[in-house]
Write a protein that holds these residues in place. Sequence first.
Motif, PDB file in Angstrom:
ATOM      1  N   THR A 378       0.712  -1.144  -0.034  1.00  0.00           N
ATOM      2  CA  THR A 378      -0.090  -0.068   0.144  1.00  0.00           C
ATOM      3  C   THR A 378       0.804   1.281   0.200  1.00  0.00           C
ATOM      4  O   THR A 378       0.366   2.196  -0.609  1.00  0.00           O
ATOM      5  CB  THR A 378      -0.861  -0.011   1.137  1.00  0.00           C
ATOM      6  N   TRP A 379       1.987   1.088   0.848  1.00  0.00           N
ATOM      7  CA  TRP A 379       2.861   2.498   0.745  1.00  0.00           C
ATOM      8  C   TRP A 379       4.388   2.015   1.208  1.00  0.00           C
ATOM      9  O   TRP A 379       5.123   2.979   0.653  1.00  0.00           O
ATOM     10  CB  TRP A 379       2.239   3.481   1.658  1.00  0.00           C
ATOM     11  N   ALA A 380       4.548   1.264   1.784  1.00  0.00           N
ATOM     12  CA  ALA A 380       6.107   0.875   2.326  1.00  0.00           C
ATOM     13  C   ALA A 380       6.975   0.595   1.209  1.00  0.00           C
ATOM     14  O   ALA A 380       8.112   0.815   1.313  1.00  0.00           O
ATOM     15  CB  ALA A 380       6.039  -0.160   3.690  1.00  0.00           C
ATOM     16  N   TYR A 381       6.320   0.010   0.093  1.00  0.00           N
ATOM     17  CA  TYR A 381       7.396  -0.176  -0.846  1.00  0.00           C
ATOM     18  C   TYR A 381       8.113   0.979  -1.333  1.00  0.00           C
ATOM     19  O   TYR A 381       9.489   0.706  -2.183  1.00  0.00           O
ATOM     20  CB  TYR A 381       6.618  -1.005  -2.003  1.00  0.00           C
ATOM     21  N   GLY A 401      -3.817   0.449  26.203  1.00  0.00           N
ATOM     22  CA  GLY A 401      -3.160  -0.747  26.974  1.00  0.00           C
ATOM     23  C   GLY A 401      -3.575  -1.910  26.075  1.00  0.00           C
ATOM     24  O   GLY A 401      -3.052  -2.911  26.559  1.00  0.00           O
ATOM     25  N   GLY A 402      -3.905  -1.848  24.716  1.00  0.00           N
ATOM     26  CA  GLY A 402      -4.163  -3.093  24.205  1.00  0.00           C
ATOM     27  C   GLY A 402      -3.664  -3.129  22.584  1.00  0.00           C
ATOM     28  O   GLY A 402      -2.740  -2.660  22.255  1.00  0.00           O
ATOM     29  N   LYS A 403      -4.590  -3.145  21.799  1.00  0.00           N
ATOM     30  CA  LYS A 403      -4.138  -3.466  20.250  1.00  0.00           C
ATOM     31  C   LYS A 403      -3.745  -2.099  19.635  1.00  0.00           C
ATOM     32  O   LYS A 403      -2.977  -2.154  18.830  1.00  0.00           O
ATOM     33  CB  LYS A 403      -5.580  -4.273  19.704  1.00  0.00           C
ATOM     34  N   ASN A 404      -4.368  -1.009  20.030  1.00  0.00           N
ATOM     35  CA  ASN A 404      -4.032   0.117  19.388  1.00  0.00           C
ATOM     36  C   ASN A 404      -2.994   0.765  19.810  1.00  0.00           C
ATOM     37  O   ASN A 404      -1.975   0.953  19.242  1.00  0.00           O
ATOM     38  CB  ASN A 404      -5.293   1.169  19.761  1.00  0.00           C
ATOM     39  N   GLN A 405      -2.505   0.560  20.961  1.00  0.00           N
ATOM     40  CA  GLN A 405      -1.258   0.768  21.771  1.00  0.00           C
ATOM     41  C   GLN A 405      -0.211   0.068  20.941  1.00  0.00           C
ATOM     42  O   GLN A 405       1.056   0.483  20.652  1.00  0.00           O
ATOM     43  CB  GLN A 405      -1.232   0.940  23.252  1.00  0.00           C
ATOM     44  N   LYS A 406      -0.417  -1.092  20.900  1.00  0.00           N
ATOM     45  CA  LYS A 406       0.686  -2.234  20.256  1.00  0.00           C
ATOM     46  C   LYS A 406       0.800  -1.842  18.891  1.00  0.00           C
ATOM     47  O   LYS A 406       2.037  -1.530  18.553  1.00  0.00           O
ATOM     48  CB  LYS A 406      -0.070  -3.384  20.282  1.00  0.00           C
ATOM     49  N   TRP A 407      -0.285  -1.360  18.093  1.00  0.00           N
ATOM     50  CA  TRP A 407      -0.264  -0.733  16.782  1.00  0.00           C
ATOM     51  C   TRP A 407       0.740   0.470  16.680  1.00  0.00           C
ATOM     52  O   TRP A 407       1.692   0.501  15.644  1.00  0.00           O
ATOM     53  CB  TRP A 407      -1.428  -0.569  15.973  1.00  0.00           C
ATOM     54  N   ARG A 412       5.440   3.047  15.075  1.00  0.00           N
ATOM     55  CA  ARG A 412       6.629   3.886  15.383  1.00  0.00           C
ATOM     56  C   ARG A 412       8.039   3.370  15.172  1.00  0.00           C
ATOM     57  O   ARG A 412       8.901   4.230  14.598  1.00  0.00           O
ATOM     58  CB  ARG A 412       6.577   4.240  16.943  1.00  0.00           C
ATOM     59  N   ASP A 413       8.095   2.181  15.656  1.00  0.00           N
ATOM     60  CA  ASP A 413       9.654   1.362  15.637  1.00  0.00           C
ATOM     61  C   ASP A 413       9.785   1.409  14.007  1.00  0.00           C
ATOM     62  O   ASP A 413      10.931   1.295  13.453  1.00  0.00           O
ATOM     63  CB  ASP A 413       9.620   0.245  16.309  1.00  0.00           C
ATOM     64  N   TYR A 414       8.790   1.065  13.222  1.00  0.00           N
ATOM     65  CA  TYR A 414       9.027   0.861  11.770  1.00  0.00           C
ATOM     66  C   TYR A 414       9.670   2.006  11.079  1.00  0.00           C
ATOM     67  O   TYR A 414      10.521   2.147  10.329  1.00  0.00           O
ATOM     68  CB  TYR A 414       7.780   0.197  11.023  1.00  0.00           C
ATOM     69  N   MET A 415       8.856   3.140  11.526  1.00  0.00           N
ATOM     70  CA  MET A 415       9.289   4.414  10.834  1.00  0.00           C
ATOM     71  C   MET A 415      10.718   4.904  11.466  1.00  0.00           C
ATOM     72  O   MET A 415      11.447   5.446  10.694  1.00  0.00           O
ATOM     73  CB  MET A 415       8.398   5.713  11.260  1.00  0.00           C
ATOM     74  N   ILE A 416      11.132   4.456  12.682  1.00  0.00           N
ATOM     75  CA  ILE A 416      12.383   4.792  13.125  1.00  0.00           C
ATOM     76  C   ILE A 416      13.330   3.932  12.340  1.00  0.00           C
ATOM     77  O   ILE A 416      14.368   4.340  11.789  1.00  0.00           O
ATOM     78  CB  ILE A 416      12.626   4.789  14.582  1.00  0.00           C
ATOM     79  N   GLY A 510      24.413   1.244   6.070  1.00  0.00           N
ATOM     80  CA  GLY A 510      23.518   0.121   6.609  1.00  0.00           C
ATOM     81  C   GLY A 510      22.798  -0.270   5.319  1.00  0.00           C
ATOM     82  O   GLY A 510      22.762   0.121   4.375  1.00  0.00           O
ATOM     83  N   THR A 511      22.283  -1.586   5.718  1.00  0.00           N
ATOM     84  CA  THR A 511      21.190  -2.202   4.862  1.00  0.00           C
ATOM     85  C   THR A 511      19.841  -2.144   5.701  1.00  0.00           C
ATOM     86  O   THR A 511      19.800  -2.400   6.580  1.00  0.00           O
ATOM     87  CB  THR A 511      21.491  -3.535   4.640  1.00  0.00           C
ATOM     88  N   LYS A 512      18.884  -1.697   5.091  1.00  0.00           N
ATOM     89  CA  LYS A 512      17.451  -1.688   5.433  1.00  0.00           C
ATOM     90  C   LYS A 512      17.031  -3.042   5.888  1.00  0.00           C
ATOM     91  O   LYS A 512      17.480  -4.162   5.275  1.00  0.00           O
ATOM     92  CB  LYS A 512      16.501  -1.271   4.612  1.00  0.00           C
ATOM     93  N   PRO A 513      16.213  -3.093   6.927  1.00  0.00           N
ATOM     94  CA  PRO A 513      15.618  -4.527   7.238  1.00  0.00           C
ATOM     95  C   PRO A 513      15.002  -5.207   6.269  1.00  0.00           C
ATOM     96  O   PRO A 513      14.379  -4.422   5.309  1.00  0.00           O
ATOM     97  CB  PRO A 513      14.767  -4.167   8.497  1.00  0.00           C
TER      98      PRO A 513
END
Length: 598
Positions: A378-381, A401-407, A412-416, A510-513
């Motif tokens: 959809t967009w990450a490519y 404290g659940g699914k939304n916070q997990k998402w 966040r970590d993917y963008m970093i 570096g190489t992207k994950p």
Amino acid sequence: MTIRKKLAALAVSGMMMATCLSASIPAIQTSLTAAAADDNNDDWLHAEGSKLYDSQGNQVWLTGANWFGMNCTENFPHGLWSADVDELLSSVADHGINIIRFPVSTELLLSWKNGNPLTPVGLNAANGKDYSFNPDFCDANGNTMDSEGIFDVILKKMKKYGIKALIDVHSPASHNSGHNYNLWFYQDGAADADNMAVGFYSKEKITYDDWIESTAWLAEKYKNDDTVIAYDLKNEPHGKRGYSGSSCPTDMAKWDDSTDQNNWAYAATECGNAILDKNPNALILIEGVEQYPKTDKGYTYDTADIWQAPADQSPWYGAWWGGNLRGVKDYPIDFGSADRNSQIVYSPHDYGPSVYNQTWFDKDFTTQTLLDDYWYDTWAYINDQDIATLLVGEWGGHMDGGKNQKWMTLLRDYMIDNHINHTFWCLNPNSGDTGGLLDSSFKVWDDDKYNLFEPSLWQTQESGKYISLDHQTPLGVNGTGISLSEYYSKYADSEGSNINGGTKGNTPGGTKPVQTGTTETGTTTETKPDTVVGDITKDGKVDASDLVILLQYLCGNTVDSKGKDFKAGDVNGDGVLNGMDLALYRQVLSKAISGFPE
């Protein structure tokens, strides 16, 4: 791309122009790393592949938040009815936000363009009427300014605190629900009662030309103020077959190769070029749409009768409003030249299950499942394949404290990890779908939400200094922020920042994950040529053209900086561009010495 450096040079610049090869040129310093006066013209950015760079070839990372209200009936950013703008913006900067995305409406911009700015509703500044704060919003007579005057004051405050602005054309009409309307203009006949539910609240029709002309007018207004560095052409273009019983896609945003006015790819190209005609330095943000046909199977937007079939049978891919950028693969935006295309930034929106429980949340989702089920194709490519730069214009949500916070944590970590620019939704606490970073007073931060968000702000790797996008002005006033020049002079080589996996210096490295999607798998390694001492023009040789560029730069002339490496002009390696560098050029070019000192 242009830059300008103003020198306190007495009459020396004239002497330099007349005797540019003189051996005794005074050392008038224009620092590469410290600041001269901010001249509103050196902080422009451009894209190279998936990353953004400043005029000196330094990487930057846009990490900010949204602040809505100018798109609404109030006609000013919300919260200024109870919070002082100076205190609010200084706090935003102290908390590390280096850019604010401001939603506006075309109706508001037209009022400015036509010389009759809409009046703020519910805001009385320190004029002896209702409130005793925000005195900067008063005109010479002590009355509250109009909406345009207020925004100009806000921009001056942002410059003071080292924050940049991104203008988002959020809706045609100035209304709190105006964004619900599918398109960036009102179709013929849209001003009837049936359309009230989808955001038609303007008394006058907003045409396609109104949208383009008012946005281009704004770019002209701020073309010499690098506080406003980017324009998001339209918030969340959307619509799909089946809305309101429609069997024809003329009232939805599509993405194809037509010249239809509701073809977002065509409209964005026209509007983006109109902005670049006024300010070729501006970044142009282009969001996605909602629905994209399965073109790999031969389907188009004109495929009839089957558009409301179940998802596993239908000929289209769904997405969040504004989130679907699959069309970039088939029909990438082309502004007509490499220079103009370097200003393109694609800008998807992404949300979690608290906004809407999409199918990809119906499992114990992980980063990998989100990539497989939705993100990648959809967009990450676009980022992973180094096609263009991304800025996730909206993401955020409730701390459940659940699914939304997990998402939120996973995104966040993917963008970093992948150096994706972003603006969090939002500062405002009065967003029903998500809540905000601030409480109802617009003065107190929600610590839990901010602590989740904070790691995604651009900051030094060890000392945690927040990095401004302004070469001269650090973020905030409490010492937690630094300027862009300060980062690259004092921190980039010693500790680096939280982009590129913590790689120090200005090497992408570096190489992207490895990222896998339903149809794509791959890694990307980007390299950027090292600086060649003396080769400002980056043409592979050192000659008089490099000396002339340096001379123009030092004399304060407007210089086309795109494709130039001004760090290469620091041939004596002292961190400043000055007459000593010119003298060394003269000696090398006249063969008085064999080369620049190491």
